[in-house]
Design an enzyme around this catalytic site. Structure first.
Site, PDB file in Angstrom:
ATOM      1  N   LYS A  16       4.147   9.209   8.882  1.00  0.00           N
ATOM      2  CA  LYS A  16       3.937   8.640  10.215  1.00  0.00           C
ATOM      3  C   LYS A  16       4.902   9.196  11.269  1.00  0.00           C
ATOM      4  O   LYS A  16       4.691  10.295  11.744  1.00  0.00           O
ATOM      5  CB  LYS A  16       3.928   7.110  10.123  1.00  0.00           C
ATOM      6  CG  LYS A  16       2.787   6.665   9.189  1.00  0.00           C
ATOM      7  CD  LYS A  16       2.396   5.215   9.186  1.00  0.00           C
ATOM      8  CE  LYS A  16       1.089   5.073   8.413  1.00  0.00           C
ATOM      9  NZ  LYS A  16       1.109   4.178   7.288  1.00  0.00           N
ATOM     10  N   TYR A  58       0.851  -1.190   0.000  1.00  0.00           N
ATOM     11  CA  TYR A  58       0.000   0.000   0.000  1.00  0.00           C
ATOM     12  C   TYR A  58       0.880   1.230   0.000  1.00  0.00           C
ATOM     13  O   TYR A  58       1.833   1.322   0.775  1.00  0.00           O
ATOM     14  CB  TYR A  58      -0.892   0.004   1.238  1.00  0.00           C
ATOM     15  CG  TYR A  58      -1.786   1.222   1.354  1.00  0.00           C
ATOM     16  CD1 TYR A  58      -2.825   1.447   0.446  1.00  0.00           C
ATOM     17  CD2 TYR A  58      -1.598   2.149   2.375  1.00  0.00           C
ATOM     18  CE1 TYR A  58      -3.648   2.561   0.557  1.00  0.00           C
ATOM     19  CE2 TYR A  58      -2.423   3.267   2.499  1.00  0.00           C
ATOM     20  CZ  TYR A  58      -3.440   3.465   1.585  1.00  0.00           C
ATOM     21  OH  TYR A  58      -4.252   4.568   1.700  1.00  0.00           O
ATOM     22  N   ASP A  96       9.251   3.021  -0.138  1.00  0.00           N
ATOM     23  CA  ASP A  96       8.189   3.665   0.629  1.00  0.00           C
ATOM     24  C   ASP A  96       8.394   3.289   2.097  1.00  0.00           C
ATOM     25  O   ASP A  96       7.992   2.212   2.539  1.00  0.00           O
ATOM     26  CB  ASP A  96       6.826   3.208   0.119  1.00  0.00           C
ATOM     27  CG  ASP A  96       5.679   3.854   0.909  1.00  0.00           C
ATOM     28  OD1 ASP A  96       5.962   4.542   1.904  1.00  0.00           O
ATOM     29  OD2 ASP A  96       4.513   3.652   0.521  1.00  0.00           O
TER      30      ASP A  96
END
Ligand SMILES: *Cc1c(COP(=O)(O)O)cnc(C)c1O
Length: 431
Positions: A267, A144, A239
């Site tokens: 994050k 994702y 990522d």
């Protein structure tokens, strides 16, 4: 335990917010039931609106490596807010956070701050396309990278390699520029490079998958991707929105010793406020406006309050890196879970690296998305609800990573194991 307040609030929310939530996984669709409304969080604990307390292993989906509401972050936010909340003009806080990030992630020579992980991967891919003047990208089934159109694509069935959209509303013309390979399978990547020579701008990968549950890269996988991308003059994008500052100060690229051309972050670098970033080699990043022709902008990008929260978090990680301790504590917890599952003979696979982990209800090792999908999600849902009832808050889906924070204590791990044992025994009796 009572959940009446949460249930009422969810009903009311559903009248106004789509599905009652602002991000789909929060709605508990993967496990059934109504989501808990959270009132307060501190350290390793969450309290819901009914007054129930939970040991939290979600950590806001990754950012809370220091637990909830650490004083040094709250103080940094308070200090920043006194001077205003947004200027729409440069402030020193952006350079400071950039310096902290670069010190830890040496593959990043230049960086651009944005507001989310989604924006980070969108920006990175646009830059990679602008830099290579190619259109296609390779992603991996089960990885994702946020909700941008060309990234909401997974593999179709069988030998199909051209992307089909995972979401309604994604133009198929865009999805076709996304090629899908199998994680931990270099052959599937090499085959795509062979099929589309000179057309692939970038390979984007979660160096450790967190979004199919935790899946670890096998020994040759990341170095193999590095070699393929170098050879094909494609941009290798890690990522690290989840793994950055989670697995090591330098993220998965430090842990596995592989240097990507570009890195996406999010994050943890926002310390619980909305921050994302993409960065990489100077020559690639210089295609981004205002240095180059690739446009990307943001009204609140580099927001001074968010930068302050991020800097406070990173400064503390650099001052006293928690990674060895996190890995030890998490490994111990995983050993406990494995032992308990073996005792009650419920087949599980515990995938863990550092403080990221997933307990899969499956009887064979899980090394890619196809294998993860064969997990017993019904059993996971039952386990999830038993753990909620016992005061342990796990991600509400079999296909999400759980996190240990630096402030979880032995006491909390012991309680977690006792409660997991009771839950797994109930599952055994019900089977
Ligand atoms: C969370 C995540 C994203 C998306 O970040 P948002 O801030 O939710 O947009 C992208 N990539 C990975 C690997 C993630 O874990």
């Amino acid at each position: 335990m009572k959940f009446a307040h949460s249930q009422n609030l969810f009903q009311e929310a559903s009248l106004h917010l789509v599905g009652g939530v602002d991000s789909p996984v929060r709605a508990f669709k993967g496990v059934g039931g109504t989501p808990l409304f959270i009132k307060r969080a501190k350290g390793a604990s969450l309290w819901d609106v009914d007054g129930n307390r939970y040991i939290d292993y979600v950590g806001s989906w990754g950012p809370m490596i220091w637990g909830h509401a650490p004083l040094f972050v709250l103080n940094a936010i308070r200090r920043a807010i006194r001077s205003g909340t947004s200027f729409g003009a440069p402030s020193e806080a952006e350079t400071q956070l950039a310096q902290w990030v670069k010190r830890c992630v040496p593959s990043i020579e230049k960086i651009r701050f944005v507001n989310s992980g989604t924006e980070a991967t969108m920006g990175a891919i646009r830059a990679a396309r602008g830099y290579t003047k190619r259109d296609k990208i390779i992603k991996f089934d089960g990885c994702y990278h946020g909700h941008a159109d060309h990234l909401l694509v997974k593999a179709g069935s069988g030998a199909q390699t051209l992307g089909t959209p995972d979401s309604a509303g994604v133009p198929s013309a865009l999805a076709q520029e996304t090629l899908v390979a199998t994680y931990n399978d270099l052959g599937s990547v090499a085959a795509l490079f062979q099929k589309f020579p000179g057309q692939i701008a970038a390979v984007i990968v979660e160096p450790v998958v967190g979004n199919m549950g935790v899946i670890l890269p096998q020994a040759n996988f990341l170095p193999g991707l590095r070699d393929l991308c170098t050879h094909e003059q494609s941009v290798l994008i890690f990522d690290e929105v989840m793994t950055g500052f989670r697995l090591a100060l330098g993220g998965a690229q430090e842990l596995y010793g592989v240097k990507p051309d570009m890195t996406c972050l999010g994050k943890i670098i926002g310390g619980g406020l909305p921050v994302g970033a993409y960065g990489g080699a100077q020559d690639i990043m210089s295609v981004v406006a205002p240095e180059g022709p690739v446009y990307q902008a943001g009204t609140l990008s580099g927001n001074p309050v968010a930068m302050a929260a991020g800097s406070a978090t990173l400064k503390e990680l650099i001052k006293s890196p928690p990674y060895a301790q996190l890995n030890e504590a998490s490994s111990e917890l995983m050993r406990g879970l494995r032992d308990i599952a073996a005792q009650v003979s419920i087949p599980v696979q515990v995938n863990q690296v550092g403080s990221m982990w997933t307990l899969f209800f499956a009887d064979r090792p899980i090394t890619n998305a196809g294998e993860a999908r064969r997990s017993d999600t019904k059993r996971f849902a039952q386990f999830f609800h038993l753990m909620i009832e016992a005061g342990v808050y796990l991600p509400p889906s079999q296909f999400e990573a759980a996190f240990v924070s630096a402030v979880h204590t032995t006491h909390e791990f012991e309680k977690t194991l006792q409660r997991a044992e009771a839950a797994l025994q109930k599952l055994r009796e019900a089977a």
